[in-house]
Design an enzyme around this catalytic site. Structure first.
Site, PDB file in Angstrom:
ATOM      1  N   ASP A 104       7.463   1.903  -1.656  1.00  0.00           N
ATOM      2  CA  ASP A 104       6.484   2.361  -2.928  1.00  0.00           C
ATOM      3  C   ASP A 104       5.954   3.100  -2.873  1.00  0.00           C
ATOM      4  O   ASP A 104       4.616   3.584  -3.987  1.00  0.00           O
ATOM      5  CB  ASP A 104       6.537   1.202  -4.094  1.00  0.00           C
ATOM      6  CG  ASP A 104       6.311   0.001  -3.065  1.00  0.00           C
ATOM      7  OD1 ASP A 104       5.830   0.197  -2.650  1.00  0.00           O
ATOM      8  OD2 ASP A 104       5.357  -1.135  -4.034  1.00  0.00           O
ATOM      9  N   LYS A 155      -3.985  -9.434   1.468  1.00  0.00           N
ATOM     10  CA  LYS A 155      -4.735  -9.422   0.238  1.00  0.00           C
ATOM     11  C   LYS A 155      -6.334 -10.741   0.462  1.00  0.00           C
ATOM     12  O   LYS A 155      -5.428 -11.827  -0.360  1.00  0.00           O
ATOM     13  CB  LYS A 155      -3.838 -10.232  -0.699  1.00  0.00           C
ATOM     14  CG  LYS A 155      -2.603  -9.346  -0.903  1.00  0.00           C
ATOM     15  CD  LYS A 155      -1.976  -9.371  -1.328  1.00  0.00           C
ATOM     16  CE  LYS A 155      -0.662  -8.080  -2.315  1.00  0.00           C
ATOM     17  NZ  LYS A 155       0.600  -7.764  -1.525  1.00  0.00           N
ATOM     18  N   ASP A 212       0.189   2.914  -4.232  1.00  0.00           N
ATOM     19  CA  ASP A 212       1.491   2.540  -4.104  1.00  0.00           C
ATOM     20  C   ASP A 212       1.946   2.362  -6.204  1.00  0.00           C
ATOM     21  O   ASP A 212       1.028   1.160  -6.733  1.00  0.00           O
ATOM     22  CB  ASP A 212       0.606   0.663  -4.080  1.00  0.00           C
ATOM     23  CG  ASP A 212       1.413  -0.391  -4.442  1.00  0.00           C
ATOM     24  OD1 ASP A 212       2.858  -0.395  -4.879  1.00  0.00           O
ATOM     25  OD2 ASP A 212       1.649  -1.523  -3.361  1.00  0.00           O
TER      26      ASP A 212
END
Ligand code: GDD
Ligand code: MG
Length: 322
Positions: A104, A155, A212
């Protein structure tokens, strides 16, 4: 050389559009997202392996009917194996150094230069890096003075992030990586990267653009970026009547614009009708959609065959059939 594209995610943040269209096939200026990854691969890449799971048949149908200039092999996962499991699952195609891409990501990384950098530094792999203000939605790296990655956090909370250099989701790996991926559902980012840092994982920074495309907002940023880089085009088959107005850079396919205002940064696909008094900006309107009189569409994706009703205002939304 082989290039592996990880394309098995469910695209949950792009629902309802991704209920009927896998993320790699979302059109970006008239071509599926995945083509924007395949096109710039180095000439030495002869085979593209696509690790798929969600909506495999749609991807199969696309690659059986479109020649993308290289051999494309689809490898299916009965159930998603995670980014690491997906790499392990294609092990029998990997016989040497390979490129891997999150499916992506749209970016300007120069893979020939990155390969050169990888060969110069050695080690088990090289990870492309990009700088962002808020790294909390990404993989974050810490590096030593020679550019070697010394820590990896997936993250992290914003206040815990060790830098603002993030994993751009583009890698060059040695085949040896496969020995460090256990069987089953495995995350490259959480389970593998932290364990292979001592094998030499280098960072490679690049300039230009990186997006992204996992969210509506970011797909529209990618569309805007590519339009501003010269991707604007108006099909000679477009029908424009009743003083329909186009402003800024747009891509308009074989569609019908009637007394409306379009732009900037709009992509309109074939067989779309935009009616009198409607306004569309910073948006994507896909095949067969109908925008009725006086409707306003801004920052949105209007899916195939959808209708935006007369006078309706659609702002920052994905409208698609479920
Ligand atoms: N085959 C397969 N199987 N592919 C998968 C699976 C799976 O189980 N899970 C995810 N993918 C694919 C997705 O389709 C996507 O192309 C890519 O792997 C990354 O997954 P995302 O779900 O988009 O992850 P992310 O955006 O939250 O984070 C990843 O990308 C960031 C950069 O865009 C991580 O790699 C981060 O570290 C990175 O910063
Ligand atoms: Mg992503």
């Amino acid at each position: 050389m082989k290039a592996l594209i990880l394309a098995g995610g469910l695209g949950t943040r792009l629902r309802p559009l991704t209920y009927r269209m896998p993320k790699p096939l979302i059109p970006l200026l008239g071509r599926p997202l995945v083509d924007h990854i395949i096109d710039p691969l180095p000439a030495e890449v002869d085979t593209v392996v696509l690790a798929v799971s969600y909506m495999k048949d749609a991807l199969d149908a696309y690659f059986s009917s479109h020649d993308v200039g290289r051999k494309v092999v689809l490898v299916n996962e009965e159930a998603p194996l995670g980014t690491g499991g997906a790499v392990k699952n294609v092990a029998h195609y990997i016989n040497d150094t390979f490129i891997a891409f999150n499916g992506d990501v749209v970016c300007s990384v120069d893979l020939n230069d990155m390969l050169h950098h990888h060969r110069e530094h050695g080690g088990i792999g090289t990870m492309a890096l990009w700088r962002v203000d808020d790294p909390s939605a990404f993989g974050v790296v810490g590096r030593d003075s020679r550019g070697r990655i010394t820590s990896f956090q997936e993250k992290p909370a914003k206040e815990e992030a060790i830098s603002n250099s993030i994993n751009a989701g583009v890698y060059i790996f040695e085949k040896e990586l496969l020995d460090h991926i256990p069987a089953g559902v495995v995350s490259l980012e959480r389970d593998v990267f932290p364990k292979i840092l001592n094998k030499g994982l280098h960072g490679y920074e690049f300039k230009g653009h990186w997006i992204d495309c996992g969210t509506r907002e970011n797909i529209l940023v990618a569309q805007r970026t590519l339009l501003d880089l010269g991707g604007g085009r108006i099909s000679p088959e477009m029908i424009k009547e009743d003083d329909a107005m186009l402003t800024g850079v747009n891509m308009v396919q074989r569609s019908h614009l009637r007394g409306c205002r379009i732009g900037p940064h709009v992509y309109i696909e074939d067989d779309v009708l935009i009616s009198k008094g409607a306004e569309v900006s910073e948006s994507m309107v896909l095949r067969g959609a109908l925008i009725e009189e006086g409707a306003k569409v801004q920052g949105s994706i209007i899916g195939p065959d959808c209708v935006v009703a007369r006078g309706q205002a659609v702002k920052d939304q994905i409208v698609a059939r479920t």
